[in-house]
Design an enzyme around this catalytic site. Structure first.
Site: not given
Ligand SMILES: *[C@@H]1O[C@H](CO)[C@@H](O)[C@H](O)[C@H]1NC(C)=O
Ligand SMILES: *[C@@H]1O[C@H](CO)[C@@H](O)[C@H](O)[C@H]1NC(C)=O
Ligand SMILES: *[C@@H]1O[C@H](CO)[C@@H](O)[C@H](O)[C@H]1NC(C)=O
Length: 249
Positions: A66, A113, A117
């Site tokens: 993930h 992502e 992040h």
């Protein structure tokens, strides 16, 4: 302007120093530029993920990535755009272990992502490029081999149920640290929770450390672009369902 008498000022400094001995100051000042101290390697079980999403079908029978999330910061550099050609050499592995379950073969999930992040993880020199960031995630995924660890400890997808202790013990025996195990909780009256996501935490040297419950609220809603997460830490008092891949007929 400064109303503190010398003795008052002294007391203030003493209080500040005492506070500073604690956790707050160690995290606030150890990495003065607000750099992260922990990375959370998050993997999800595709069957459970797709059971929460309308436009989702999967026959994958292994845990997939993930994300790799630093414990501080989101969207740290909005001008650092994702560029898939920078990770061309690792795309085959990316597609295999970090698939976009909502839009198969699309790079959108990686882009999301990275922006959310990756650009924060990149504050550390060890991860300061797209290639370093995604390669490290793949490396940690293989190294910690969640699929193998569960299988070797007889935690396999099944119509039988497990307890949270079964799953937790299997992981702690191998990793020697506490992971975070998340489930989809049943609606009202339901008796069984469904295993959905597992987080494994590492420090800045990529050594395993305990995950803490407190990051739960910050991250549990991080489900792709469109969806919303119904995941939270699994409950000790309720059986766990680890859904198998439906057999094709
Ligand atoms: C899963 O689905 C893909 C695409 O439909 C197919 O190519 C593949 O053979 C399937 N794998 C299994 C194990 O059923
Ligand atoms: C943000 O990313 C861009 C593009 O890589 C880079 O030129 C810039 O220096 C970065 N900004 C910061 C504050 O790191
Ligand atoms: C993406 O990276 C490639 C390879 O470095 C480069 O040639 C290309 O210009 C980049 N694309 C964008 C949109 O920045």
């Amino acid at each position: 302007m400064n109303g503190l008498a010398p003795s008052g000022r002294m007391r203030f400094i003493t209080v500040a120093v005492v506070l500073c001995a604690g956790y707050f100051c160690s995290t606030a000042f150890a990495h003065p530029r607000g750099e992260w101290t922990k990375l959370i390697l998050t993997q999800h079980w595709p069957q459970t993920f797709c059971s929460m999403e309308k436009q989702c079908k999967t026959n994958l029978s292994y845990w997939t990535l993930h994300g790799l999330w630093p414990n501080t910061g989101v969207r740290c550099n909005t001008s650092w755009h994702f560029n898939a050609s920078l990770i061309e050499d690792i795309l085959p592995e990316m597609e295999k272990v970090w698939p976009d379950l909502l839009v198969p073969s699309s790079p959108e999930f990686w882009k999301y992502e990275w922006q959310k992040h990756g650009t924060c993880a990149a504050k550390a020199e060890s991860l300061n490029s797209e290639h370093k960031y995604f390669s490290k995630a793949l490396e940690l995924y293989s190294k910690f081999d969640l699929n193998g660890v569960l299988r070797n400890n007889n935690i396999v997808p099944s119509e039988e149920h497990y307890t949270l202790d079964d799953v937790e013990t299997a992981l702690i025996n191998v990793y020697k640290v506490k992971p975070k195990i998340q489930c989809v909780h049943p609606g009202k009256g339901g008796q069984v929770q469904t295993l959905g996501q597992i987080e494994i935490c590492v420090d800045r040297d990529f050594q395993l450390i305990n995950c803490e419950k407190s990051t739960e609220e910050i991250w549990s809603n991080d489900i792709l672009v469109s969806g919303k997460s119904d995941l939270s830490v699994c409950d000790h008092s309720m059986p766990i369902y680890y859904p198998p891949v439906p057999s094709r007929s």
